[in-house]
Design a protein around this motif. Structure first.
Motif, PDB file in Angstrom:
ATOM      1  N   VAL A 169      16.837   7.277 -25.534  1.00  0.00           N
ATOM      2  CA  VAL A 169      16.023   8.167 -24.697  1.00  0.00           C
ATOM      3  C   VAL A 169      14.954   8.853 -25.539  1.00  0.00           C
ATOM      4  CG1 VAL A 169      16.072  10.315 -23.374  1.00  0.00           C
ATOM      5  CG2 VAL A 169      17.757   8.532 -22.913  1.00  0.00           C
ATOM      6  N   LEU A 170      15.327   9.331 -26.724  1.00  0.00           N
ATOM      7  CA  LEU A 170      14.363  10.008 -27.591  1.00  0.00           C
ATOM      8  C   LEU A 170      13.277   9.048 -28.062  1.00  0.00           C
ATOM      9  CD1 LEU A 170      16.737  12.266 -29.721  1.00  0.00           C
ATOM     10  CD2 LEU A 170      15.092  13.000 -27.987  1.00  0.00           C
ATOM     11  N   LEU A 171      13.645   7.804 -28.394  1.00  0.00           N
ATOM     12  CA  LEU A 171      12.638   6.826 -28.790  1.00  0.00           C
ATOM     13  C   LEU A 171      11.663   6.570 -27.645  1.00  0.00           C
ATOM     14  CD1 LEU A 171      14.478   4.037 -30.832  1.00  0.00           C
ATOM     15  CD2 LEU A 171      12.768   5.661 -31.654  1.00  0.00           C
ATOM     16  N   GLY A 172      12.193   6.405 -26.451  1.00  0.00           N
ATOM     17  CA  GLY A 172      11.318   6.172 -25.306  1.00  0.00           C
ATOM     18  C   GLY A 172      10.404   7.352 -25.038  1.00  0.00           C
ATOM     19  N   ARG A 173      10.943   8.551 -25.114  1.00  0.00           N
ATOM     20  CA  ARG A 173      10.125   9.742 -24.862  1.00  0.00           C
ATOM     21  C   ARG A 173       9.032   9.908 -25.903  1.00  0.00           C
ATOM     22  NH1 ARG A 173      14.824  14.163 -23.194  1.00  0.00           N
ATOM     23  NH2 ARG A 173      15.212  13.337 -21.070  1.00  0.00           N
ATOM     24  N   SER A 174       9.312   9.503 -27.146  1.00  0.00           N
ATOM     25  CA  SER A 174       8.284   9.617 -28.181  1.00  0.00           C
ATOM     26  C   SER A 174       7.086   8.738 -27.868  1.00  0.00           C
ATOM     27  CB  SER A 174       8.868   9.246 -29.544  1.00  0.00           C
ATOM     28  OG  SER A 174       9.169   7.863 -29.618  1.00  0.00           O
ATOM     29  N   LEU A 175       7.295   7.699 -27.049  1.00  0.00           N
ATOM     30  CA  LEU A 175       6.209   6.808 -26.627  1.00  0.00           C
ATOM     31  C   LEU A 175       5.673   7.162 -25.250  1.00  0.00           C
ATOM     32  CD1 LEU A 175       7.855   3.455 -27.757  1.00  0.00           C
ATOM     33  CD2 LEU A 175       5.819   4.490 -28.770  1.00  0.00           C
ATOM     34  N   GLY A 176       6.220   8.215 -24.658  1.00  0.00           N
ATOM     35  CA  GLY A 176       5.795   8.592 -23.317  1.00  0.00           C
ATOM     36  C   GLY A 176       6.391   7.717 -22.236  1.00  0.00           C
ATOM     37  N   MET A 177       7.493   7.042 -22.548  1.00  0.00           N
ATOM     38  CA  MET A 177       8.140   6.160 -21.580  1.00  0.00           C
ATOM     39  C   MET A 177       9.278   6.885 -20.897  1.00  0.00           C
ATOM     40  SD  MET A 177       8.282   2.567 -23.676  1.00  0.00           S
ATOM     41  CE  MET A 177       6.804   1.882 -24.456  1.00  0.00           C
ATOM     42  N   GLY A 178       9.443   6.587 -19.635  1.00  0.00           N
ATOM     43  CA  GLY A 178      10.450   7.295 -18.873  1.00  0.00           C
ATOM     44  C   GLY A 178      11.812   6.640 -18.859  1.00  0.00           C
ATOM     45  N   ALA A 179      11.940   5.436 -19.410  1.00  0.00           N
ATOM     46  CA  ALA A 179      13.220   4.741 -19.341  1.00  0.00           C
ATOM     47  C   ALA A 179      13.319   3.736 -20.481  1.00  0.00           C
ATOM     48  CB  ALA A 179      13.376   4.030 -17.997  1.00  0.00           C
ATOM     49  N   TYR A 180      14.534   3.253 -20.692  1.00  0.00           N
ATOM     50  CA  TYR A 180      14.751   2.180 -21.660  1.00  0.00           C
ATOM     51  C   TYR A 180      15.663   1.145 -21.024  1.00  0.00           C
ATOM     52  CZ  TYR A 180      19.529   3.817 -22.641  1.00  0.00           C
ATOM     53  OH  TYR A 180      20.843   4.168 -22.517  1.00  0.00           O
ATOM     54  N   ASP A 181      15.636  -0.051 -21.567  1.00  0.00           N
ATOM     55  CA  ASP A 181      16.582  -1.088 -21.184  1.00  0.00           C
ATOM     56  C   ASP A 181      17.196  -1.646 -22.452  1.00  0.00           C
ATOM     57  OD1 ASP A 181      18.082  -2.723 -19.583  1.00  0.00           O
ATOM     58  OD2 ASP A 181      16.471  -4.132 -19.124  1.00  0.00           O
TER      59      ASP A 181
END
Length: 322
Positions: A169-181
């Motif tokens: 979640v933190l990696l995704g948020r650092s890119l401005g992404m709302g989700a991960y798979d």
């Protein structure tokens, strides 16, 4: 600790682009990345491809248990390589040895809520998660099999520990992404096989035909068994020698009750994917080891990378095709 500079095979395009899909593949100290522009059902345009080398195991830093995570270092590197991305989901490829994973059949037509709860409970049991704690999973249907009690859908399930979920979640948020798979590496590599064998399917009247796909990474091997280009099963094991890889490959075939005579292709990939490393296995199977080419669909190939080096991107590219 300063993040490493990322050697880039294919640089970012500067023009405004359609929505993209971004993936990371973690293997030992190497983080490979790819980004694809996709419109419609086609493979799309390969926008970025490259790798970062760390002085720690990046797969453990992101997907491992307790201990130093170096997450800030990884996050800084990921933000650098995916600068100006328009992707909204970060897809992460996990080595099959990194997380608890399993395959299980469920009755076809089981309601979605009931299906998810049963898979979640199985994952909690296998991962030894306390009943009072949540158990996060990623589940994907694989194939339909008719069992004595009726048609069942086999699902492949990954258990996602809470600390791993928090890091992603933190990696995704650092890119401005709302989700991960999260995708298991053998299933991702199998998506490349679909394109490699397209047009060579055998009709239903013939015997089933399979492809064996073997990835070799720093002392470990991962195996995908595909049935006419579709992922059928995955396996992994230590592989410090050719004998190790051969043993685990044949063990998977025996477990899946697939005779070697029904194998039609042997593909290899990974950071140790020289076909000579697979000569013993190839001799046992009566097949020639072929380097898996994950870039065949895109018509864009970096001039400064060997076919063996590019084969290591098969899980990363395949995660975007799955």
């Amino acid at each position: 600790m300063a993040p490493p500079r990322a050697p880039v095979y294919l640089p970012d395009v500067t023009a405004e682009a359609p929505a993209t899909h971004a993936a990371l593949a973690l293997a030992g100290r190497t983080l490979r990345y790819a980004e694809v522009e996709r419109e419609g059902s086609g493979p799309g345009h390969l926008r970025r491809l490259g790798a970062c080398e760390f002085d720690f195991d990046v797969d453990h830093a992101v997907l491992g248990g307790a201990g130093p995570t170096y997450l800030e270092t990884v996050s800084t590197a990921v933000c650098e390589v995916f600068a100006r991305t328009t992707a909204r989901v970060l897809t992460v490829v996990a080595p099959p040895s990194a997380l608890v994973g399993f395959s299980t059949p469920l009755p076809d037509g089981l309601p979605a809520v009931q299906r998810y709860e049963q898979l979640r409970q199985e994952a909690a049991l296998l991962a030894d998660v306390s009943p009072t704690q949540p158990a996060r999973i990623r589940a994907a249907p694989v194939r339909v099999e008719r069992l004595p009690s009726g048609p069942h859908v086999w699902h492949h399930v990954l258990h996602v520990p809470e600390m791993v979920h928090a890091r992603l979640v933190l990696l995704g948020r650092s890119l401005g992404m709302g989700a991960y798979d999260l995708v298991e590496a053998t299933r991702a590599a199998a998506a490349v096989i679909r394109t490699a064998v397209a047009g060579t399917e055998v009709g239903e009247e013939g015997p089933p035909q399979y492809e064996l796909v073997v990835g070799l990474w720093g002392g470990r091997a991962e195996f995908a068994l595909c049935r006419q280009g579709a992922w059928y099963a995955g396996h992994h094991g230590p592989a410090h020698t050719s004998e190790d890889a051969t043993y685990f490959a044949l063990a998977m075939l025996e477990r899946m009750r697939v005779s070697p005579v029904h194998l039609r292709r042997l593909f290899v990939y990974g950071d140790e994917a020289a076909p000579a490393r697979f000569s013993l296995l190839a001799d046992f199977l009566g097949l020639q080891a072929e380097l898996l080419d994950p870039l065949a669909l895109f018509g864009r190939r970096p001039p400064n990378a060997t076919p063996a080096a590019l084969s290591a991107y098969a899980p990363c590219i395949g995660a975007l095709l799955a």
